[in-house]
Design a protein around this motif. Structure first.
Motif, PDB file in Angstrom:
ATOM      1  N   PRO A 173       0.885  -1.170   0.000  1.00 46.85           N
ATOM      2  CA  PRO A 173       0.000   0.000   0.000  1.00 46.85           C
ATOM      3  C   PRO A 173       0.921   1.217   0.000  1.00 46.85           C
ATOM      4  N   LEU A 174       0.567   2.271  -0.747  1.00 40.58           N
ATOM      5  CA  LEU A 174       1.461   3.423  -0.817  1.00 40.58           C
ATOM      6  C   LEU A 174       1.786   3.965   0.576  1.00 40.58           C
ATOM      7  N   MET A 175       0.745   4.051   1.432  1.00 43.32           N
ATOM      8  CA  MET A 175       0.963   4.542   2.798  1.00 43.32           C
ATOM      9  C   MET A 175       0.328   3.584   3.777  1.00 43.32           C
ATOM     10  N   LYS A 176       1.010   3.411   4.931  1.00 45.48           N
ATOM     11  CA  LYS A 176       0.487   2.386   5.821  1.00 45.48           C
ATOM     12  C   LYS A 176      -0.607   2.889   6.757  1.00 45.48           C
ATOM     13  N   GLU A 204       4.875 -11.216  -0.919  1.00 41.45           N
ATOM     14  CA  GLU A 204       5.194 -10.595   0.360  1.00 41.45           C
ATOM     15  C   GLU A 204       4.423  -9.287   0.451  1.00 41.45           C
ATOM     16  N   PHE A 205       3.861  -9.042   1.631  1.00 43.14           N
ATOM     17  CA  PHE A 205       3.166  -7.780   1.870  1.00 43.14           C
ATOM     18  C   PHE A 205       4.130  -6.883   2.631  1.00 43.14           C
ATOM     19  N   ASP A 206       4.316  -5.649   2.175  1.00 42.00           N
ATOM     20  CA  ASP A 206       5.253  -4.769   2.874  1.00 42.00           C
ATOM     21  C   ASP A 206       4.697  -3.345   2.920  1.00 42.00           C
ATOM     22  N   ASP A 207       4.575  -2.809   4.156  1.00 45.62           N
ATOM     23  CA  ASP A 207       4.095  -1.427   4.255  1.00 45.62           C
ATOM     24  C   ASP A 207       5.086  -0.562   5.036  1.00 45.62           C
ATOM     25  N   ASN A 208       6.348  -1.029   5.125  1.00 43.98           N
ATOM     26  CA  ASN A 208       7.356  -0.318   5.922  1.00 43.98           C
ATOM     27  C   ASN A 208       8.146   0.705   5.130  1.00 43.98           C
ATOM     28  N   GLY A 209       8.250   1.916   5.630  1.00 40.63           N
ATOM     29  CA  GLY A 209       9.099   2.930   4.990  1.00 40.63           C
ATOM     30  C   GLY A 209       8.502   3.428   3.687  1.00 40.63           C
ATOM     31  N   ASN A 210       9.269   4.252   2.974  1.00 38.12           N
ATOM     32  CA  ASN A 210       8.717   4.770   1.718  1.00 38.12           C
ATOM     33  C   ASN A 210       8.887   3.749   0.587  1.00 38.12           C
ATOM     34  N   VAL A 211       8.156   3.982  -0.507  1.00 38.82           N
ATOM     35  CA  VAL A 211       8.134   2.974  -1.567  1.00 38.82           C
ATOM     36  C   VAL A 211       9.521   2.773  -2.176  1.00 38.82           C
ATOM     37  N   VAL A 245       4.069  -4.536  -6.694  1.00 42.61           N
ATOM     38  CA  VAL A 245       2.750  -3.999  -7.027  1.00 42.61           C
ATOM     39  C   VAL A 245       2.395  -2.950  -5.974  1.00 42.61           C
ATOM     40  N   THR A 246       2.106  -1.726  -6.411  1.00 45.65           N
ATOM     41  CA  THR A 246       1.762  -0.687  -5.436  1.00 45.65           C
ATOM     42  C   THR A 246       0.319  -0.212  -5.614  1.00 45.65           C
ATOM     43  N   VAL A 247      -0.387  -0.176  -4.486  1.00 51.15           N
ATOM     44  CA  VAL A 247      -1.751   0.351  -4.468  1.00 51.15           C
ATOM     45  C   VAL A 247      -1.666   1.812  -4.015  1.00 51.15           C
ATOM     46  N   ASP A 267      -9.286   1.362 -10.141  1.00 47.35           N
ATOM     47  CA  ASP A 267      -9.124  -0.092  -9.975  1.00 47.35           C
ATOM     48  C   ASP A 267      -7.910  -0.641 -10.732  1.00 47.35           C
ATOM     49  N   ALA A 268      -6.835   0.125 -10.677  1.00 46.64           N
ATOM     50  CA  ALA A 268      -5.583  -0.315 -11.310  1.00 46.64           C
ATOM     51  C   ALA A 268      -4.436  -0.101 -10.313  1.00 46.64           C
ATOM     52  N   VAL A 269      -3.326  -0.787 -10.549  1.00 48.38           N
ATOM     53  CA  VAL A 269      -2.163  -0.659  -9.657  1.00 48.38           C
ATOM     54  C   VAL A 269      -0.915  -0.414 -10.507  1.00 48.38           C
ATOM     55  N   THR A 270       0.174  -0.001  -9.829  1.00 44.85           N
ATOM     56  CA  THR A 270       1.435   0.170 -10.537  1.00 44.85           C
ATOM     57  C   THR A 270       2.270  -1.093 -10.362  1.00 44.85           C
TER      58      THR A 270
END
Ligand code: ATP
Length: 459
Positions: A370-373, A396-403, A419-421, A429-432
Protein backbone atom coordinates in the motif's frame (compact mmCIF):
# COMPACT_ATOMS: atom_id res chain seq x y z
CA UNK A 1 31.04 -13.56 -12.23
CA UNK A 2 32.77 -12.82 -15.48
CA UNK A 3 32.38 -9.06 -15.86
CA UNK A 4 31.99 -8.23 -12.21
CA UNK A 5 34.66 -6.87 -10.00
CA UNK A 6 35.50 -9.84 -7.82
CA UNK A 7 37.19 -7.87 -5.11
CA UNK A 8 35.52 -8.43 -1.74
CA UNK A 9 32.75 -10.19 -3.61
CA UNK A 10 32.46 -13.04 -1.12
CA UNK A 11 32.33 -10.61 1.80
CA UNK A 12 29.58 -8.66 0.07
CA UNK A 13 27.62 -11.78 -0.69
CA UNK A 14 27.95 -13.20 2.82
CA UNK A 15 26.85 -9.88 4.25
CA UNK A 16 23.85 -9.58 1.90
CA UNK A 17 22.83 -13.15 2.73
CA UNK A 18 22.78 -12.32 6.42
CA UNK A 19 21.24 -8.86 6.12
CA UNK A 20 18.42 -10.06 3.91
CA UNK A 21 17.64 -13.38 5.55
CA UNK A 22 19.10 -15.85 3.04
CA UNK A 23 21.82 -17.59 5.05
CA UNK A 24 22.99 -17.03 8.66
CA UNK A 25 25.82 -18.52 10.68
CA UNK A 26 24.17 -21.25 12.75
CA UNK A 27 24.00 -21.12 16.56
CA UNK A 28 25.21 -17.52 16.43
CA UNK A 29 23.86 -16.74 19.92
CA UNK A 30 26.27 -19.42 21.22
CA UNK A 31 29.20 -17.99 19.32
CA UNK A 32 28.53 -19.99 16.12
CA UNK A 33 29.25 -23.63 15.42
CA UNK A 34 32.09 -24.86 13.25
CA UNK A 35 31.31 -22.82 10.12
CA UNK A 36 27.77 -24.19 9.85
CA UNK A 37 24.89 -22.21 8.38
CA UNK A 38 21.11 -21.99 8.57
CA UNK A 39 18.91 -20.95 5.68
CA UNK A 40 16.65 -18.05 6.58
CA UNK A 41 13.22 -17.34 5.06
CA UNK A 42 14.43 -16.28 1.59
CA UNK A 43 17.23 -18.86 1.49
CA UNK A 44 14.67 -21.58 2.22
CA UNK A 45 12.43 -20.41 -0.63
CA UNK A 46 15.43 -20.24 -2.95
CA UNK A 47 16.46 -23.74 -1.94
CA UNK A 48 12.96 -25.13 -2.46
CA UNK A 49 12.72 -23.49 -5.89
CA UNK A 50 16.03 -24.96 -7.06
CA UNK A 51 15.04 -28.39 -5.74
CA UNK A 52 11.69 -28.17 -7.53
CA UNK A 53 13.36 -27.10 -10.80
CA UNK A 54 15.82 -29.99 -10.59
CA UNK A 55 13.10 -32.51 -9.78
CA UNK A 56 10.96 -31.22 -12.64
CA UNK A 57 13.79 -31.42 -15.16
CA UNK A 58 15.25 -34.73 -14.09
CA UNK A 59 12.26 -36.67 -12.70
CA UNK A 60 8.90 -35.16 -13.66
CA UNK A 61 9.80 -34.62 -17.32
CA UNK A 62 11.80 -37.81 -17.72
CA UNK A 63 9.85 -40.99 -18.42
CA UNK A 64 13.04 -42.94 -17.68
CA UNK A 65 13.77 -41.57 -14.18
CA UNK A 66 11.97 -42.26 -10.89
CA UNK A 67 12.49 -40.69 -7.48
CA UNK A 68 13.07 -42.10 -4.01
CA UNK A 69 13.72 -40.85 -0.50
CA UNK A 70 15.90 -43.03 1.74
CA UNK A 71 16.99 -42.43 5.34
CA UNK A 72 20.18 -40.79 6.56
CA UNK A 73 21.01 -43.78 8.76
CA UNK A 74 21.48 -46.97 6.79
CA UNK A 75 22.75 -50.40 7.72
CA UNK A 76 26.52 -49.77 8.14
CA UNK A 77 27.23 -52.67 5.78
CA UNK A 78 26.21 -50.24 3.02
CA UNK A 79 29.36 -48.22 3.71
CA UNK A 80 31.57 -51.28 4.01
CA UNK A 81 30.37 -52.35 0.58
CA UNK A 82 30.89 -48.92 -0.97
CA UNK A 83 34.36 -48.64 0.57
CA UNK A 84 33.54 -45.55 2.65
CA UNK A 85 34.20 -47.10 6.09
CA UNK A 86 37.77 -47.99 5.10
CA UNK A 87 38.62 -45.51 2.42
CA UNK A 88 36.70 -42.25 2.73
CA UNK A 89 39.62 -40.25 4.05
CA UNK A 90 41.07 -36.82 3.56
CA UNK A 91 44.69 -35.85 4.07
CA UNK A 92 45.24 -33.54 7.02
CA UNK A 93 48.24 -31.52 8.21
CA UNK A 94 48.73 -29.12 11.12
CA UNK A 95 51.03 -26.16 11.48
CA UNK A 96 52.80 -26.88 14.78
CA UNK A 97 53.47 -23.22 15.34
CA UNK A 98 50.01 -21.63 15.01
CA UNK A 99 47.99 -24.88 15.25
CA UNK A 100 46.05 -24.10 12.09
CA UNK A 101 44.75 -27.26 10.46
CA UNK A 102 44.71 -27.72 6.70
CA UNK A 103 43.49 -30.17 4.13
CA UNK A 104 46.96 -31.17 2.92
CA UNK A 105 46.22 -31.67 -0.78
CA UNK A 106 44.44 -28.31 -1.01
CA UNK A 107 47.30 -26.56 0.78
CA UNK A 108 50.02 -28.16 -1.35
CA UNK A 109 48.09 -27.28 -4.52
CA UNK A 110 47.71 -23.70 -3.32
CA UNK A 111 51.42 -23.41 -2.56
CA UNK A 112 52.95 -25.39 -5.43
CA UNK A 113 50.14 -25.66 -7.99
CA UNK A 114 50.83 -29.40 -8.07
CA UNK A 115 48.12 -31.98 -7.52
CA UNK A 116 49.45 -34.51 -4.98
CA UNK A 117 46.10 -35.85 -3.78
CA UNK A 118 46.50 -39.29 -2.20
CA UNK A 119 50.32 -39.07 -2.00
CA UNK A 120 50.77 -38.59 1.75
CA UNK A 121 54.54 -39.05 1.93
CA UNK A 122 55.21 -36.76 -1.00
CA UNK A 123 53.01 -34.08 0.50
CA UNK A 124 54.81 -34.34 3.86
CA UNK A 125 58.22 -34.07 2.16
CA UNK A 126 57.12 -31.11 0.05
CA UNK A 127 55.69 -29.21 3.01
CA UNK A 128 58.68 -30.01 5.22
CA UNK A 129 61.08 -28.82 2.53
CA UNK A 130 60.38 -25.29 3.77
CA UNK A 131 56.90 -24.34 2.55
CA UNK A 132 55.45 -21.64 4.78
CA UNK A 133 52.15 -21.69 6.64
CA UNK A 134 49.88 -19.08 5.00
CA UNK A 135 48.57 -18.16 8.47
CA UNK A 136 51.76 -17.56 10.51
CA UNK A 137 54.55 -17.68 7.91
CA UNK A 138 56.54 -20.40 9.77
CA UNK A 139 57.49 -23.77 8.31
CA UNK A 140 56.86 -26.28 11.08
CA UNK A 141 54.59 -29.05 9.84
CA UNK A 142 53.29 -32.32 11.29
CA UNK A 143 53.26 -35.41 9.06
CA UNK A 144 50.41 -35.49 6.57
CA UNK A 145 47.92 -38.10 7.84
CA UNK A 146 44.57 -39.54 6.94
CA UNK A 147 41.33 -38.53 8.60
CA UNK A 148 38.01 -40.28 8.02
CA UNK A 149 35.25 -38.07 6.69
CA UNK A 150 32.56 -40.33 8.17
CA UNK A 151 30.38 -39.04 11.03
CA UNK A 152 29.82 -41.82 13.55
CA UNK A 153 26.89 -42.28 15.89
CA UNK A 154 25.04 -45.03 17.79
CA UNK A 155 21.58 -46.47 17.55
CA UNK A 156 19.50 -48.17 20.25
CA UNK A 157 19.11 -51.85 19.52
CA UNK A 158 22.07 -51.97 17.17
CA UNK A 159 25.55 -53.16 18.12
CA UNK A 160 28.41 -51.19 16.65
CA UNK A 161 28.81 -47.84 15.00
CA UNK A 162 26.24 -46.33 12.68
CA UNK A 163 27.17 -43.55 10.22
CA UNK A 164 25.44 -40.45 8.96
CA UNK A 165 25.40 -41.04 5.21
CA UNK A 166 28.35 -39.38 3.41
CA UNK A 167 26.38 -39.38 0.15
CA UNK A 168 22.81 -40.14 -0.86
CA UNK A 169 23.77 -42.82 -3.40
CA UNK A 170 23.98 -45.61 -0.77
CA UNK A 171 20.22 -45.96 -0.41
CA UNK A 172 19.70 -45.90 -4.18
CA UNK A 173 21.92 -48.93 -4.63
CA UNK A 174 20.65 -50.81 -1.59
CA UNK A 175 17.02 -50.24 -2.69
CA UNK A 176 17.75 -51.03 -6.35
CA UNK A 177 16.05 -54.43 -6.11
CA UNK A 178 12.91 -53.03 -4.45
CA UNK A 179 12.56 -50.41 -7.16
CA UNK A 180 13.18 -52.79 -10.05
CA UNK A 181 10.67 -55.27 -8.53
CA UNK A 182 7.95 -52.71 -7.81
CA UNK A 183 8.09 -50.15 -10.62
CA UNK A 184 8.13 -50.85 -14.35
CA UNK A 185 11.54 -49.43 -15.07
CA UNK A 186 13.44 -50.55 -18.17
CA UNK A 187 17.16 -50.09 -18.76
CA UNK A 188 18.28 -47.39 -19.40
CA UNK A 189 16.62 -45.86 -16.34
CA UNK A 190 17.58 -43.65 -13.43
CA UNK A 191 16.76 -43.33 -9.73
CA UNK A 192 16.95 -39.82 -8.30
CA UNK A 193 17.19 -38.66 -4.73
CA UNK A 194 17.55 -35.36 -2.88
CA UNK A 195 18.73 -35.33 0.69
CA UNK A 196 21.24 -34.46 3.36
CA UNK A 197 24.74 -35.87 3.35
CA UNK A 198 27.38 -35.48 6.06
CA UNK A 199 31.14 -35.26 5.71
CA UNK A 200 33.55 -34.48 8.47
CA UNK A 201 35.52 -32.08 6.29
CA UNK A 202 38.89 -31.06 7.75
CA UNK A 203 38.19 -27.43 6.99
CA UNK A 204 34.71 -26.07 6.24
CA UNK A 205 35.23 -22.94 4.18
CA UNK A 206 34.10 -20.61 1.44
CA UNK A 207 30.70 -20.01 3.04
CA UNK A 208 28.20 -22.70 1.94
CA UNK A 209 30.57 -24.15 -0.68
CA UNK A 210 32.22 -26.57 1.73
CA UNK A 211 30.17 -27.46 4.78
CA UNK A 212 29.88 -30.60 6.87
CA UNK A 213 26.14 -31.08 6.58
CA UNK A 214 24.92 -30.41 3.05
CA UNK A 215 22.32 -31.49 0.57
CA UNK A 216 22.92 -33.56 -2.53
CA UNK A 217 20.81 -34.19 -5.60
CA UNK A 218 21.95 -37.45 -7.11
CA UNK A 219 20.91 -39.79 -9.87
CA UNK A 220 22.10 -43.30 -10.54
CA UNK A 221 21.47 -43.90 -14.24
CA UNK A 222 21.58 -47.61 -15.12
CA UNK A 223 22.64 -48.63 -18.61
CA UNK A 224 23.25 -51.85 -20.46
CA UNK A 225 26.89 -52.96 -19.99
CA UNK A 226 27.58 -53.35 -23.72
CA UNK A 227 25.91 -50.13 -24.75
CA UNK A 228 27.76 -47.27 -26.38
CA UNK A 229 27.90 -45.08 -23.29
CA UNK A 230 29.85 -42.05 -24.52
CA UNK A 231 26.86 -40.25 -26.11
CA UNK A 232 24.76 -40.85 -22.96
CA UNK A 233 27.61 -39.51 -20.83
CA UNK A 234 27.93 -36.41 -23.02
CA UNK A 235 24.16 -35.83 -22.88
CA UNK A 236 24.32 -35.93 -19.07
CA UNK A 237 27.05 -33.30 -19.08
CA UNK A 238 24.94 -31.09 -21.32
CA UNK A 239 21.83 -31.58 -19.20
CA UNK A 240 23.76 -30.63 -16.07
CA UNK A 241 25.19 -27.54 -17.77
CA UNK A 242 21.74 -26.61 -18.99
CA UNK A 243 20.49 -26.84 -15.42
CA UNK A 244 23.26 -24.54 -14.23
CA UNK A 245 22.27 -22.00 -16.90
CA UNK A 246 18.61 -22.23 -15.86
CA UNK A 247 19.47 -21.07 -12.34
CA UNK A 248 21.34 -18.07 -13.73
CA UNK A 249 24.95 -19.25 -14.23
CA UNK A 250 26.59 -17.72 -17.28
CA UNK A 251 28.14 -19.98 -19.85
CA UNK A 252 31.56 -18.39 -19.56
CA UNK A 253 31.62 -19.18 -15.83
CA UNK A 254 31.26 -22.91 -16.38
CA UNK A 255 34.03 -25.29 -17.36
CA UNK A 256 34.62 -29.02 -17.47
CA UNK A 257 37.40 -30.75 -15.61
CA UNK A 258 38.22 -34.31 -16.57
CA UNK A 259 39.85 -36.39 -13.85
CA UNK A 260 43.16 -37.76 -15.17
CA UNK A 261 43.08 -41.52 -15.87
CA UNK A 262 45.81 -42.13 -13.29
CA UNK A 263 43.68 -40.63 -10.50
CA UNK A 264 40.45 -42.45 -11.37
CA UNK A 265 39.16 -45.26 -9.15
CA UNK A 266 39.89 -48.62 -10.79
CA UNK A 267 36.22 -49.14 -11.69
CA UNK A 268 35.60 -45.72 -13.27
CA UNK A 269 35.84 -45.35 -17.04
CA UNK A 270 35.53 -41.58 -16.93
CA UNK A 271 34.81 -38.79 -14.44
CA UNK A 272 34.16 -35.17 -15.35
CA UNK A 273 33.33 -32.34 -12.96
CA UNK A 274 31.50 -29.23 -14.06
CA UNK A 275 33.05 -26.32 -12.23
CA UNK A 276 31.71 -22.83 -11.60
CA UNK A 277 33.76 -19.69 -11.40
CA UNK A 278 32.98 -18.60 -7.82
CA UNK A 279 34.47 -15.35 -6.48
CA UNK A 280 37.19 -17.49 -4.80
CA UNK A 281 37.96 -19.36 -8.06
CA UNK A 282 36.65 -22.36 -9.95
CA UNK A 283 35.13 -25.08 -7.76
CA UNK A 284 33.24 -28.32 -8.39
CA UNK A 285 29.52 -27.87 -8.81
CA UNK A 286 28.46 -31.12 -10.54
CA UNK A 287 30.20 -34.44 -10.87
CA UNK A 288 29.56 -37.11 -13.49
CA UNK A 289 31.18 -40.52 -13.18
CA UNK A 290 30.95 -43.76 -15.12
CA UNK A 291 31.11 -46.25 -12.24
CA UNK A 292 30.75 -49.48 -14.20
CA UNK A 293 29.07 -52.27 -12.22
CA UNK A 294 31.18 -51.61 -9.12
CA UNK A 295 28.38 -50.50 -6.78
CA UNK A 296 25.80 -53.16 -7.58
CA UNK A 297 28.48 -55.87 -7.52
CA UNK A 298 29.81 -54.69 -4.14
CA UNK A 299 26.33 -54.48 -2.58
CA UNK A 300 25.55 -57.88 -4.02
CA UNK A 301 28.73 -59.31 -2.51
CA UNK A 302 28.16 -57.78 0.92
CA UNK A 303 24.42 -58.55 1.09
CA UNK A 304 24.46 -61.96 -0.56
CA UNK A 305 21.55 -60.81 -2.77
CA UNK A 306 21.39 -60.93 -6.53
CA UNK A 307 21.24 -57.34 -7.80
CA UNK A 308 20.56 -57.95 -11.45
CA UNK A 309 18.14 -56.77 -14.06
CA UNK A 310 16.22 -58.97 -16.46
CA UNK A 311 16.37 -57.48 -19.94
CA UNK A 312 13.18 -58.51 -21.74
CA UNK A 313 14.58 -57.55 -25.14
CA UNK A 314 17.85 -59.48 -24.80
CA UNK A 315 16.05 -62.12 -22.74
CA UNK A 316 18.89 -62.25 -20.22
CA UNK A 317 19.92 -61.20 -16.72
CA UNK A 318 22.79 -58.77 -16.22
CA UNK A 319 24.24 -56.28 -13.73
CA UNK A 320 23.70 -52.85 -15.31
CA UNK A 321 26.50 -50.30 -15.43
CA UNK A 322 25.86 -46.93 -13.90
CA UNK A 323 26.46 -43.28 -14.71
CA UNK A 324 26.28 -41.04 -11.66
CA UNK A 325 25.35 -37.36 -12.17
CA UNK A 326 25.52 -35.60 -8.84
CA UNK A 327 25.33 -32.03 -7.57
CA UNK A 328 25.43 -30.19 -4.25
CA UNK A 329 22.31 -28.13 -3.65
CA UNK A 330 24.14 -25.66 -1.37
CA UNK A 331 26.70 -25.05 -4.13
CA UNK A 332 23.86 -24.39 -6.59
CA UNK A 333 22.37 -21.87 -4.17
CA UNK A 334 25.73 -20.12 -3.91
CA UNK A 335 26.00 -20.17 -7.72
CA UNK A 336 22.56 -18.59 -8.14
CA UNK A 337 23.41 -15.85 -5.64
CA UNK A 338 26.87 -15.13 -7.10
CA UNK A 339 25.56 -15.17 -10.68
CA UNK A 340 22.61 -12.92 -9.84
CA UNK A 341 24.51 -10.37 -7.73
CA UNK A 342 24.90 -6.97 -9.38
CA UNK A 343 25.79 -3.50 -8.17
CA UNK A 344 24.35 -0.79 -10.37
CA UNK A 345 24.64 2.95 -10.62
CA UNK A 346 21.28 4.52 -11.42
CA UNK A 347 20.67 7.57 -13.61
CA UNK A 348 19.91 9.69 -10.56
CA UNK A 349 23.34 8.85 -9.15
CA UNK A 350 22.02 6.40 -6.55
CA UNK A 351 23.39 2.90 -6.30
CA UNK A 352 21.45 -0.28 -5.97
CA UNK A 353 22.29 -3.89 -5.27
CA UNK A 354 20.10 -6.33 -7.13
CA UNK A 355 19.89 -10.09 -7.28
CA UNK A 356 18.94 -10.74 -10.89
CA UNK A 357 17.61 -14.23 -10.29
CA UNK A 358 15.79 -16.00 -13.10
CA UNK A 359 12.10 -15.71 -12.21
CA UNK A 360 11.68 -19.39 -11.37
CA UNK A 361 14.56 -19.11 -8.87
CA UNK A 362 13.45 -15.88 -7.12
CA UNK A 363 12.30 -16.56 -3.54
CA UNK A 364 9.50 -13.97 -3.67
CA UNK A 365 7.75 -13.50 -6.99
CA UNK A 366 5.59 -10.47 -6.17
CA UNK A 367 5.74 -7.85 -3.41
CA UNK A 368 2.51 -5.98 -2.67
CA UNK A 369 2.61 -2.48 -1.14
CA UNK A 370 0.00 0.00 0.00
CA UNK A 371 1.46 3.42 -0.82
CA UNK A 372 0.96 4.54 2.80
CA UNK A 373 0.49 2.39 5.82
CA UNK A 374 -1.80 4.75 7.72
CA UNK A 375 -4.52 4.83 5.05
CA UNK A 376 -6.86 1.90 5.73
CA UNK A 377 -8.50 2.05 2.30
CA UNK A 378 -5.08 1.51 0.64
CA UNK A 379 -4.00 -1.12 3.16
CA UNK A 380 -7.25 -3.10 2.78
CA UNK A 381 -7.04 -3.11 -0.98
CA UNK A 382 -3.38 -4.16 -0.92
CA UNK A 383 -4.19 -6.96 1.55
CA UNK A 384 -6.95 -8.19 -0.71
CA UNK A 385 -4.56 -8.26 -3.67
CA UNK A 386 -1.97 -10.10 -1.55
CA UNK A 387 -4.57 -12.69 -0.56
CA UNK A 388 -5.58 -13.31 -4.17
CA UNK A 389 -2.09 -13.44 -5.63
CA UNK A 390 -0.65 -15.60 -2.86
CA UNK A 391 -2.96 -18.43 -3.93
CA UNK A 392 -0.60 -18.91 -6.87
CA UNK A 393 2.63 -17.05 -6.20
CA UNK A 394 4.98 -16.64 -3.26
CA UNK A 395 4.19 -13.04 -2.32
CA UNK A 396 5.19 -10.60 0.36
CA UNK A 397 3.17 -7.78 1.87
CA UNK A 398 5.25 -4.77 2.87
CA UNK A 399 4.10 -1.43 4.26
CA UNK A 400 7.36 -0.32 5.92
CA UNK A 401 9.10 2.93 4.99
CA UNK A 402 8.72 4.77 1.72
CA UNK A 403 8.13 2.97 -1.57
CA UNK A 404 11.65 3.75 -2.84
CA UNK A 405 13.14 1.92 0.16
CA UNK A 406 10.77 -0.99 -0.33
CA UNK A 407 11.91 -1.29 -3.96
CA UNK A 408 15.57 -1.35 -2.84
CA UNK A 409 14.81 -4.09 -0.36
CA UNK A 410 12.96 -6.21 -2.92
CA UNK A 411 15.81 -5.67 -5.42
CA UNK A 412 18.22 -7.05 -2.86
CA UNK A 413 16.17 -10.20 -2.45
CA UNK A 414 15.61 -10.47 -6.19
CA UNK A 415 11.80 -10.01 -6.36
CA UNK A 416 10.85 -9.68 -10.06
CA UNK A 417 7.68 -7.58 -9.54
CA UNK A 418 6.41 -5.02 -7.04
CA UNK A 419 2.75 -4.00 -7.03
CA UNK A 420 1.76 -0.69 -5.44
CA UNK A 421 -1.75 0.35 -4.47
CA UNK A 422 -2.02 4.17 -4.50
CA UNK A 423 -4.83 6.73 -4.22
CA UNK A 424 -5.65 6.47 -7.91
CA UNK A 425 -6.23 2.75 -7.45
CA UNK A 426 -9.33 3.60 -5.41
CA UNK A 427 -10.82 5.30 -8.48
CA UNK A 428 -9.42 3.43 -11.47
CA UNK A 429 -9.12 -0.09 -9.98
CA UNK A 430 -5.58 -0.32 -11.31
CA UNK A 431 -2.16 -0.66 -9.66
CA UNK A 432 1.44 0.17 -10.54
CA UNK A 433 3.62 -2.84 -11.39
CA UNK A 434 7.34 -2.23 -11.27
CA UNK A 435 9.84 -4.50 -13.01
CA UNK A 436 13.03 -5.39 -11.08
CA UNK A 437 15.36 -5.41 -14.07
CA UNK A 438 14.12 -2.49 -16.18
CA UNK A 439 12.72 -0.56 -13.19
CA UNK A 440 9.92 0.49 -15.55
CA UNK A 441 6.45 0.93 -14.13
CA UNK A 442 3.19 -0.07 -15.77
CA UNK A 443 -0.39 0.59 -14.80
CA UNK A 444 -2.41 -2.66 -14.76
CA UNK A 445 -6.11 -3.19 -13.97
CA UNK A 446 -6.53 -5.18 -10.76
CA UNK A 447 -8.89 -7.56 -12.57
CA UNK A 448 -6.10 -8.39 -15.06
CA UNK A 449 -3.23 -8.43 -12.57
CA UNK A 450 -3.07 -12.16 -11.90
CA UNK A 451 -3.00 -13.11 -15.59
CA UNK A 452 -0.50 -10.36 -16.34
CA UNK A 453 1.88 -11.58 -13.62
CA UNK A 454 1.40 -15.25 -14.50
CA UNK A 455 2.41 -14.47 -18.08
CA UNK A 456 5.37 -12.33 -17.08
CA UNK A 457 6.61 -14.84 -14.51
CA UNK A 458 6.57 -17.68 -17.01
CA UNK A 459 8.56 -15.75 -19.66
P1 ATP B 1 35.09 -31.86 -3.40
O1 ATP B 1 36.19 -32.35 -4.32
O2 ATP B 1 34.73 -30.42 -3.60
O3 ATP B 1 35.32 -32.22 -1.96
P2 ATP B 1 33.73 -34.28 -4.03
O4 ATP B 1 34.35 -34.64 -5.34
O5 ATP B 1 34.19 -34.97 -2.81
O6 ATP B 1 33.78 -32.68 -3.81
P3 ATP B 1 31.31 -35.68 -4.58
O7 ATP B 1 31.66 -36.81 -3.71
O8 ATP B 1 31.36 -35.86 -6.04
O9 ATP B 1 32.17 -34.40 -4.16
O10 ATP B 1 29.88 -35.11 -4.10
C1 ATP B 1 28.87 -34.75 -5.00
C2 ATP B 1 28.55 -33.27 -4.94
O11 ATP B 1 28.24 -32.88 -3.59
C3 ATP B 1 29.71 -32.36 -5.35
O12 ATP B 1 29.72 -32.18 -6.75
C4 ATP B 1 29.41 -31.08 -4.61
O13 ATP B 1 28.56 -30.24 -5.38
C5 ATP B 1 28.67 -31.55 -3.37
N1 ATP B 1 29.56 -31.53 -2.18
C6 ATP B 1 30.54 -32.40 -1.87
N2 ATP B 1 31.11 -32.07 -0.69
C7 ATP B 1 30.46 -30.96 -0.24
C8 ATP B 1 30.59 -30.15 0.92
N3 ATP B 1 31.47 -30.42 1.88
N4 ATP B 1 29.75 -29.08 1.06
C9 ATP B 1 28.83 -28.79 0.11
N5 ATP B 1 28.67 -29.53 -1.01
C10 ATP B 1 29.46 -30.61 -1.19
Amino acid sequence: MAEQNKENMMEKIVSLCKRRGFVFPTSEIYGGFANSYSYGPYGTELKNNIKKMWWKKFVQKRPDIVGMDGPILLNPKTWEASGHTEGFNDAMVDCKNCKRRYRADHLVKELTEEDMEGELERMTKTLQSGLKCPECGKSDWTEVRKMSQMFKTEMNGFDGSVYLRPETAGAIFSDFKNIVDSVRVKVPFGIAQIGKAFRNEIVARNFIFRIREFEQMEIEYFIEPETEWEPIFEKWLQDQEEFALSIGAKEEDLRRYEHPKAKLSHYSKKTIDIEYNFPFGFGELFGLAHRGDFDLMQHSKFSGQKLEYFDPVKNQWYVPHVLEPTVGLDRLILTAICAGYAEEKLENGEERIVLRFPKAVAPIKVAVFPLMKNKPELVDKAKEIFENLSENFMCEFDDNGNVGKRYRRQDEIGTPYCVTVDFESLDDDAVTVRDRDTMKQERIKIAELENYLAKKLSE
